[in-house]
Design an enzyme around this catalytic site. Structure first.
Site, PDB file in Angstrom:
ATOM      1  N   HIS A  42      40.148  39.277  43.075  1.00 46.88           N
ATOM      2  CA  HIS A  42      41.077  40.380  43.327  1.00 46.88           C
ATOM      3  C   HIS A  42      40.364  41.726  43.238  1.00 46.88           C
ATOM      4  O   HIS A  42      40.221  42.413  44.254  1.00 46.88           O
ATOM      5  CB  HIS A  42      42.253  40.324  42.341  1.00 46.88           C
ATOM      6  CG  HIS A  42      43.250  41.420  42.542  1.00 46.88           C
ATOM      7  ND1 HIS A  42      43.801  42.121  41.507  1.00 46.88           N
ATOM      8  CD2 HIS A  42      43.778  41.939  43.684  1.00 46.88           C
ATOM      9  CE1 HIS A  42      44.641  43.026  41.992  1.00 46.88           C
ATOM     10  NE2 HIS A  42      44.652  42.919  43.312  1.00 46.88           N
ATOM     11  N   HIS A  62      44.525  41.677  35.974  1.00 48.85           N
ATOM     12  CA  HIS A  62      45.923  41.519  36.371  1.00 48.85           C
ATOM     13  C   HIS A  62      46.358  40.072  36.209  1.00 48.85           C
ATOM     14  O   HIS A  62      47.292  39.614  36.858  1.00 48.85           O
ATOM     15  CB  HIS A  62      46.121  42.004  37.807  1.00 48.85           C
ATOM     16  CG  HIS A  62      45.457  43.324  38.067  1.00 48.85           C
ATOM     17  ND1 HIS A  62      44.231  43.436  38.679  1.00 48.85           N
ATOM     18  CD2 HIS A  62      45.834  44.569  37.725  1.00 48.85           C
ATOM     19  CE1 HIS A  62      43.879  44.711  38.733  1.00 48.85           C
ATOM     20  NE2 HIS A  62      44.820  45.421  38.162  1.00 48.85           N
TER      21      HIS A  62
HETATM   22  S1  FES Z   1      41.154  41.872  39.014  1.00 53.63           S
HETATM   23 FE1  FES Z   1      41.741  39.841  38.530  1.00 53.63          FE
HETATM   24  S2  FES Z   1      43.833  39.755  39.012  1.00 53.63           S
HETATM   25 FE2  FES Z   1      43.265  41.777  39.509  1.00 53.63          FE
END
Ligand code: FES
Length: 175
Positions: free
Chosen positions: A104, A123
């Site tokens: 992500h 997150h």
């Molecule tokens: S950086 Fe891992 S869920 Fe957003």
């Protein structure tokens, strides 16, 4: 009418750009089962190094070992899971390795032995290491890149490829 043709021409141009983009993305994907010197799809052929990560005697079940592959700037984890899994190597077929950079936004993840997942502190995405790094929860839009492993006759574990694009890179192998 003239206006519509212009719109069509613009759309075709956009689609052409999308196809080039898609081809580029496909080219960045690599197949761990292909020979080390000839992995890649489409135009780009990636040449992965064969790096010794550890020996099977160094590993204990559910005690992750920090590694880096294909270079020092790509942190990963080597895991002995205690249960045979698809893509696992070693006598028990239970040794796997993954990038620990969350797909992500690149936070560094940690291993949770309780449910055999890698967990992101950013997150909270979670990835199942018994299922090839499949995302089981969260914001990421791709599974976790898994390192292709080989064990030699001395029990040394070598990484020789990556099956998806590592976070923050246009190519897993940097020039
Ligand atoms: S950086 Fe891992 S869920 Fe957003």
């Amino acid at each position: 009418m003239k206006c519509n043709r212009l719109v069509d021409a613009g759309r075709r141009q956009f689609l052409r750009g999308s196809l080039v983009g898609a081809a580029g993305a496909a080219a960045a994907t690599v197949l761990p089962s292909a020979p080390a010197e000839a992995r890649g799809v489409g135009l780009a052929m990636l040449s992965y190094p064969s790096n010794r990560l550890a020996n099977i005697a160094d590993l204990k079940v559910d005690e992750p070992m920090d590694v880096a592959y294909p270079d020092a700037d790509s942190p990963g984890v080597l895991l002995k899971l205690g249960t045979k899994v698809d893509g696992g190597v070693g006598p028990e077929g239970d040794i796997v390795a993954f990038s620990v950079l969350c797909p992500h936004k690149g936070f560094t993840m940690s291993y949770n032995a309780g449910d055999k997942t890698l967990n992101c502190p950013g997150h909270f995405s979670r990835f199942d290491v018994e299922k090839g790094g499949q995302q089981v929860w969260g914001h990421a839009t791709q599974n976790l890149p898994q390192f292709a492993l080989r064990v030699d006759d001395k029990g040394d574990i070598h990484a020789e490829g990556v099956d998806d694009l590592i976070y923050g890179r246009l190519s897993n192998v940097l020039a």
